[in-house]
Scaffold this active site. Structure first.
Site, PDB file in Angstrom:
ATOM      1  N   CYS A   2      22.197   0.771 -10.417  1.00  0.00           N
ATOM      2  CA  CYS A   2      23.440   1.034 -11.135  1.00  0.00           C
ATOM      3  C   CYS A   2      23.421   0.452 -12.541  1.00  0.00           C
ATOM      4  O   CYS A   2      22.873  -0.614 -12.780  1.00  0.00           O
ATOM      5  CB  CYS A   2      24.609   0.416 -10.385  1.00  0.00           C
ATOM      6  N   GLY A 100      25.314  -3.792  -7.165  1.00  0.00           N
ATOM      7  CA  GLY A 100      24.957  -4.774  -6.137  1.00  0.00           C
ATOM      8  C   GLY A 100      25.434  -4.319  -4.771  1.00  0.00           C
ATOM      9  O   GLY A 100      25.807  -3.158  -4.582  1.00  0.00           O
ATOM     10  N   GLU A 485      -2.673   1.468  -7.737  1.00  0.00           N
ATOM     11  CA  GLU A 485      -1.721   1.730  -8.816  1.00  0.00           C
ATOM     12  C   GLU A 485      -1.778   3.211  -9.238  1.00  0.00           C
ATOM     13  O   GLU A 485      -0.747   3.827  -9.516  1.00  0.00           O
ATOM     14  CB  GLU A 485      -2.005   0.777  -9.988  1.00  0.00           C
ATOM     15  N   LYS A 489       1.418   5.685  -9.054  1.00  0.00           N
ATOM     16  CA  LYS A 489       1.915   6.451 -10.201  1.00  0.00           C
ATOM     17  C   LYS A 489       2.095   7.915  -9.825  1.00  0.00           C
ATOM     18  O   LYS A 489       3.085   8.542 -10.163  1.00  0.00           O
ATOM     19  CB  LYS A 489       0.954   6.374 -11.401  1.00  0.00           C
ATOM     20  N   HIS A 508     -12.889   4.149   7.762  1.00  0.00           N
ATOM     21  CA  HIS A 508     -12.103   3.664   8.898  1.00  0.00           C
ATOM     22  C   HIS A 508     -10.772   4.403   9.034  1.00  0.00           C
ATOM     23  O   HIS A 508      -9.772   3.812   9.447  1.00  0.00           O
ATOM     24  CB  HIS A 508     -11.875   2.155   8.761  1.00  0.00           C
TER      25      HIS A 508
END
Ligand code: G6P
Length: 612
Positions: A2, A100, A485, A489, A508
């Site tokens: 928010c 919150g 990463e 993305k 595996h």
């Protein structure tokens, strides 16, 4: 998450609120609304983007020189007009915006319902507001006192701004666990979740602390008190943020701009902190607590999302160079699993925003157990930065794209410097090796530039694979966090399912997924693992998988095997993540664009996750 913007002063509030909400759009949201006071209290709210709200209010009354505005990221109740903020109280006298979560809202709602209150939304916010109203009526007190009492009753996190229709000369703001900045103009105040909506009006700001309440008076008076009713004098700070830096500067998207800013921000991050010629590193925060840091029995890195990935790179670097054991923990797991933390531990908390609720809670947990907290944050004055005993700012400037790019690179830069400084102090690195790495580090911005120049090559690869349903990213050693990463993305902005794995782990499990429709991205930039990576590529090719390989110049072996190669400049292997991440960021960007996705504001995601 928010976004909050509020204004009280002599100007028309609505344009300020809308412009501010647009600056906060990057945080991620699903509806927007404003409340304006001009004799009457006019509330307008709409599911969708701020633009939808603007279209909706065209013929409505938006006048008033006091108002509150909000972009909502749904927690309690689906995204819809009814659940959007601001919310009004049963009497219609109060309006509130909230960021919150109020954890005990259900019990409060139950009690208020029994006392005759009704609710038009499914939100915890409306419950909190009616609690404030109820207290005000019962106690017959001024609004700020009712807010103070109510906030002592609620459990959870909040940043709120509240209007009382009967008090047209004051705005009330308060925070606990969610950031709030007050901008001080000439007989006017701005309030926002971060400084970006404020910067064009004033440089003077006050960061509200947890459990503080502010009363902003139209005549320019600013009172701050704690929830325990102790008055505090406002600490006014100068903002050093550049308006130009929070705009797109000619790029189609913030994310692209931020990817291309990386050579500059890495340079900025290193400035004054190292000298290759003289062989020194100086991270102010480390110097300040050198004794405790050098003698730490172990280092615990805690973070979320992309910052957690940079933490993994930090682990490899610190263990390799300084020979100190490192553990990398998801902040959300760390704080809840009763970990063993003592005063001998050093906690590195990594966070772009400095506001991530789980990371903040994790350091508070460790702080209570006397560990030293070292913050690596991008946003100056953020909660994590302020909660830390020491730290280093990453100095990347505002990152607006929800998918983190440049923040990652500077986090890795700081962790590299930290590992080297620690190694130097502990005598685990020779001066010549140290200088060699520092020389290479100085060249990194130029090498990142060269990697960025491959944009067109990467665009073509994106065209080829943008319709894939799955992607696998594989790497070894320092390229493993880069695989994670890269996969993150891609899923964040293109909604393609992608997984990052250590290359050897493919056997595996993930190998079962490989067929002619599976693109596999290999980050093959570490020479020490070259032969092994070649074997892994063979394994994928043997099952007809498509291989996209990030390679170093002259790698004829992999070039022969791979379907597509992206050749990036070579650097010291320890620094390779800073260069190898670049093509993966660009690949995700172009694939997302080709799939028609909203690159800067991907669905469901928030830039700054201020709830657990
Ligand atoms: C959110 C963002 C991610 C970010 C993560 C941690 O999920 O969408 O991009 O990596 O939070 O954020 P922080 O600000 O603590 O680095």
């Amino acid at each position: 998450m928010c976004g909050i913007v509020a204004y009280i002063g002599k100007k028309e509030a609505y344009p300020i609120l809308v412009k501010g909400l647009k600056r906060l759009e990057y945080r991620g949201y699903d509806s927007a609304g404003v409340a304006l006071l001009n004799g009457s209290l006019n509330v307008h709210k709409k599911e969708g983007k701020v633009k939808d709200l603007e279209d909706f209010v065209v013929n409505l009354n938006t006048s008033g020189n006091m108002g509150i505005g909000h972009t909502r990221w749904a927690t309690h109740g689906v995204p819809c007009d009814r659940n959007a903020h601001p919310h009004t109280s049963n009497s219609g006298n109060l309006a509130i915006i909230h960021n919150g979560i109020i954890e005990n809202y259900a019990a409060i709602k139950e009690e208020l319902s029994q006392r005759g209150y009704s609710f038009t939304s499914d939100t915890d916010t409306e419950v909190m507001l009616n609690l404030i109203e109820d207290i005000q009526q019962e106690e017959k007190c001024v609004i700020e006192e009712a807010v103070r009492i109510a906030l002592n009753e609620v459990i959870g996190a909040y940043a709120i701004v509240l209007i009382d229709k009967r008090e047209p000369n004051k705005l009330i703001a308060a925070r606990k666990g969610s950031p709030l900045v007050i901008g001080i103009g000439k007989e006017e105040f701005y309030v926002a979740s971060d400084a970006s909506p404020i910067i064009e009006y004033t440089n003077n700001v006050v960061y509200l602390n947890d459990e503080e309440l502010a009363i902003l008076n139209r005549d320019g008076g600013l009172e701050i008190k704690t929830l325990g009713n102790i008055s505090k004098s406002p600490y006014i700070q100068k903002l050093e943020m550049d308006l130009e830096k929070i705009e797109k500067g000619g790029y189609e998207h913030f994310m692209l701009k931020e990817i291309f800013e990386q050579p500059q921000v890495i340079q900025d991050c290193m400035r004054g902190r190292m000298n290759a010629d003289q062989g020194w590193i100086k991270l102010g925060g480390v110097n300040e607590f050198s004794n405790r840091i050098n003698n730490a029995k172990r280092i615990i890195i805690t973070a979320c999302g992309t910052s957690w990935h940079s933490g993994l790179i930090g682990e490899y670097l610190i263990e390799e160079l300084a020979r100190v054991p490192v553990e990398v923990e998801y902040a959300s797991e760390f704080r809840y699993r009763n970990p063993i933390v003592t005063e001998k531990d050093v906690i590195l908390a990594i966070s772009q925003s400095g506001e991530t609720a789980d990371t903040l809670a994790a350091i508070q947990f460790a702080k209570e157990r006397q560990a030293l907290i070292y913050g690596i944050c991008n946003v100056i004055g953020s909660s994590i930065a302020r909660e830390s005993h020491a730290g280093s700012y990453t100095h990347a400037g505002p990152e607006i794209g929800v998918a983190s790019t440049k923040a990652f690179s500077v986090q890795v830069t700081i962790l590299t410097l930290m590992a080297l400084q620690l190694a130097q102090s502990k005598g685990t690195i020779s001066q010549s090796r140290l200088r060699q790495i520092l020389f290479e580090l100085e060249q990194v911005p130029e090498k990142v530039k060269q990697a960025l120049a491959l944009d067109n090559v990467i665009k073509e690869i994106a065209v080829k694979y943008h319709q894939a349903k799955n992607f696998l990213y594989l790497g070894r050693g320092l390229s493993f966090p880069i695989a994670l990463e890269g996969a993150l993305k891609l899923k964040e902005i293109s909604y393609i399912h992608a997984e990052g794995y250590p290359a050897a782990e493919m056997k595996h499990g993930p190998i079962a997924l490989i067929d002619e429709n599976m693109p596999v991205v290999f980050i093959a930039t570490n020479k020490s693992a070259h032969e092994k990576i070649v074997s892994n590529i063979q394994e994928v090719k043997a099952r007809k998988g498509k291989v996209i390989a990030i390679v170093l110049p002259g790698d004829t072996t992999i070039k022969k095997l791979a379907d597509d190669v992206i050749e990036i400049p070579e650097t010291d292997e320890l620094l390779s993540p800073l260069v190898s991440i670049v093509p993966l960021q660009l690949l995700s960007y172009h694939i997302a664009l080709l799939r028609g996705c909203n690159v800067d504001q991907p669905r469901n995601l928030a830039k700054s996750v201020t709830v657990e």
